[in-house]
Design an enzyme around this catalytic site. Structure first.
Site, PDB file in Angstrom:
ATOM      1  CG  HIS A 288      -1.552   1.324   1.502  1.00  0.00           C
ATOM      2  ND1 HIS A 288      -2.567   1.841   0.746  1.00  0.00           N
ATOM      3  CD2 HIS A 288      -1.283   2.252   2.462  1.00  0.00           C
ATOM      4  CE1 HIS A 288      -2.919   3.020   1.215  1.00  0.00           C
ATOM      5  NE2 HIS A 288      -2.154   3.299   2.261  1.00  0.00           N
TER       6      HIS A 288
ATOM      7  CG  HIS B 176       0.537   6.682   0.731  1.00  0.00           C
ATOM      8  ND1 HIS B 176      -0.265   7.790   0.877  1.00  0.00           N
ATOM      9  CD2 HIS B 176      -0.039   5.698   1.491  1.00  0.00           C
ATOM     10  CE1 HIS B 176      -1.274   7.506   1.689  1.00  0.00           C
ATOM     11  NE2 HIS B 176      -1.166   6.238   2.071  1.00  0.00           N
TER      12      HIS B 176
ATOM     13  CD  GLU C 160      -4.640   6.559   2.805  1.00  0.00           C
ATOM     14  OE1 GLU C 160      -4.708   5.727   1.873  1.00  0.00           O
ATOM     15  OE2 GLU C 160      -3.704   6.600   3.621  1.00  0.00           O
TER      16      GLU C 160
ATOM     17  CB  SER D  45      -2.628   0.194  -2.700  1.00  0.00           C
ATOM     18  OG  SER D  45      -3.509   0.709  -1.717  1.00  0.00           O
TER      19      SER D  45
END
Length: 489
Positions: free
Chosen positions: A317, A322, A362, A381
């Site tokens: 993730h 990110h 997010e 992700s």
């Protein structure tokens, strides 16, 4: 921290099973407490036992240490003797049932300590206890009236050492519904990663990891399946930076990038750096890191039994969701400004900022060339949610911080609604206006030279910043004059 990286509707979280008898432990703890020379108050209604010592006048700063015992007889006495040996005055001590592990107790200690004393005391305490949280005040002087209720926040980047280990969930402990809960080998591996993160200090190189073949295989499945979607689902900035990570950080299906390499890459491109973390942090502690362009990043890999599902942030993730966008200067600035707005803010304000973070960094969407594209790490992700968010069936609203901050964040299923921004720049401007509504008796300014924050709350601090701005404007004016001469204007 807030990411829901599930590719299925996961079960509700349960609690870890612990074999320790809590009643026996409470009795043992009470016996140890009674051996300590403190004035015992009446038991509080929330099952805490509070002990207060006499507060002595001191020019040292105050510190709060929260630790849990290692279930050995006499551990509390050993721990408290360390305070005496290091001549640290105990102002207040209390115990309560842990909110992190159901059968444990946690000890809260307020004391007078300078930075060096606290550093040495912490080192010794780790031999007898599991330290949960350390908070130190840099200013021993009494706070002004308008600063009394302001929560502590880091003033310089090294202060993150005092709050980066306040892991609220997971870390080396897994809930009963976690895919790796019954896998002792996996749990041992998780403890290894947690110990590395908990012992890390600012300025140190991030340890290189020799990932197992099973971990690389799990990463490979996620990497391969997500890369099939990126060209049609990810934003332009993501697609620009991912190939750079492949080139410079060895992103590939057969290799898990090392956090130290990724941190150096980010530093060169946007000024962000990586800091390893053992698990979930509180919104306040996580956002505080962003204020200093520090991204708290997990280093462990999800359980191999379910490579397309994880109930927590893992390195898949972090590195695939990110990092590519943290390398983008405009996005990095957006992330940092959310962090700066959180420093010293009330719990309610921090929660609203965290919710805005959740639905942008997010799970955010943006418009590019007339089409919707994903920029949120939780989407980039998660194969199934990435498809869902752009399927035409998802509920999508324009990003408005005043509206978004009240939206429910869903962890174990798809979001009820996604928010779309016209651009990172627009979202950044909206968040700046939203930050102005947060009630604080000051504002903060990040100083990139010292990697610290200047608290602007009086004329002296504001005048200092004005002088700095004038100097920057002089540089701009000089550059324009030179350009005009060169162009013969």
């Amino acid at each position: 921290m807030y990411a829901k990286k599930s590719d299925k509707k996961g079960p509700q979280r349960g609690r870890s099973v612990d074999s320790v008898n809590s009643a026996h432990e409470e009795k043992q703890l009470n016996n140890e407490m009674n051996m300590v020379t403190f004035n015992k108050s009446e038991e509080n209604s929330d099952n805490r036992r509070v002990f207060t010592g006499r507060s002595l006048s001191s020019e040292k700063g105050g510190a709060t240490i929260i630790f849990s015992l290692k279930n050995e007889v006499g551990d509390l006495i050993k721990a408290l003797k360390l305070f005496q040996e290091k001549h640290v005055n105990l102002v207040h001590i209390e115990s309560r049932k842990s909110r992190r592990r159901n059968s444990d107790f946690e000890i809260f200690v307020d004391c007078d300590s300078d930075h060096e004393q606290l550093k040495e005391l912490t080192r010794l305490l780790r031999k007898h206890t599991d330290i949960v949280e350390i908070t130190q005040s840099d200013d021993p002087a009494p706070p002004d009236d308008d600063m009394v209720d302001v929560p502590w926040f880091p003033k310089k980047i090294s202060d993150l050492d005092l709050c980066a280990n306040r892991v609220l969930m997971y870390g080396s402990d897994l809930d009963a519904d976690h895919p790796g809960f019954k896998d002792n080998i996996y749990r041992k591996r998780r403890k290894y990663f947690a110990d590395l993160a908990m012992s890390y200090k600012h300025g140190e190189p991030i340890p290189y990891i020799d990932f197992t073949a099973e971990e690389v295989q799990t990463w490979g499945v996620v990497f391969r399946e997500l890369n099939k979607l990126y060209t049609t689902h990810a934003c332009k900035e993501y697609l620009k930076n991912l190939p750079l990570l492949v080139k410079h950080c060895n992103y590939s299906e057969n290799n898990i990038p090392q956090l130290e390499d990724v941190s150096r890459f980010l530093k060169e491109h946007s000024g962000f750096i990586i800091r390893p973390v053992a698990g979930y942090l509180s919104p306040r502690d996580f956002l505080a890191g962003l204020a200093f362009r520090v991204f708290h990043c997990t280093q462990y890999v999800r359980h191999s039994s379910e490579p397309l599902y994880t109930p927590e942030p893992d390195t898949c993730h972090e590195l695939l969701g990110h990092v590519p966008l943290l390398a983008e200067p405009s996005f990095a600035q957006f992330s940092q400004e959310i962090g700066l707005a959180s420093l010293g803010a009330s719990n309610d304000a921090v929660q609203k900022l965290a919710t805005c973070y959740f639905f942008t960094v997010e799970f955010g969407l943006c418009k590019q060339d007339g089409k919707l594209r994903a920029y949120g790490a939780g989407l980039l992700s998660s194969i199934s949610e990435l498809k869902h968010s752009l399927s035409g069936k998802a509920h999508i609203l324009p990003f408005d911080p005043m509206v978004t901050c009240n939206q429910e964040c869903i962890i174990t299923a798809f979001q009820d609604v996604y928010f779309v921004s016209e651009s990172f720049e627009e979202a950044k401007n909206q968040m700046r206006e939203f930050a102005k509504t947060i009630c604080r008796p000051f504002t903060v300014h990040y100083n990139p030279y010292t990697q610290s924050v200047d608290v602007l709350r009086d004329t002296d601090s504001i005048n200092t910043m004005v002088k700095d701005i004038r100097h920057e404007l002089d540089i701009v004016e000089d550059a324009l004059n030179r350009l005009n001469k060169h162009l013969h204007i």
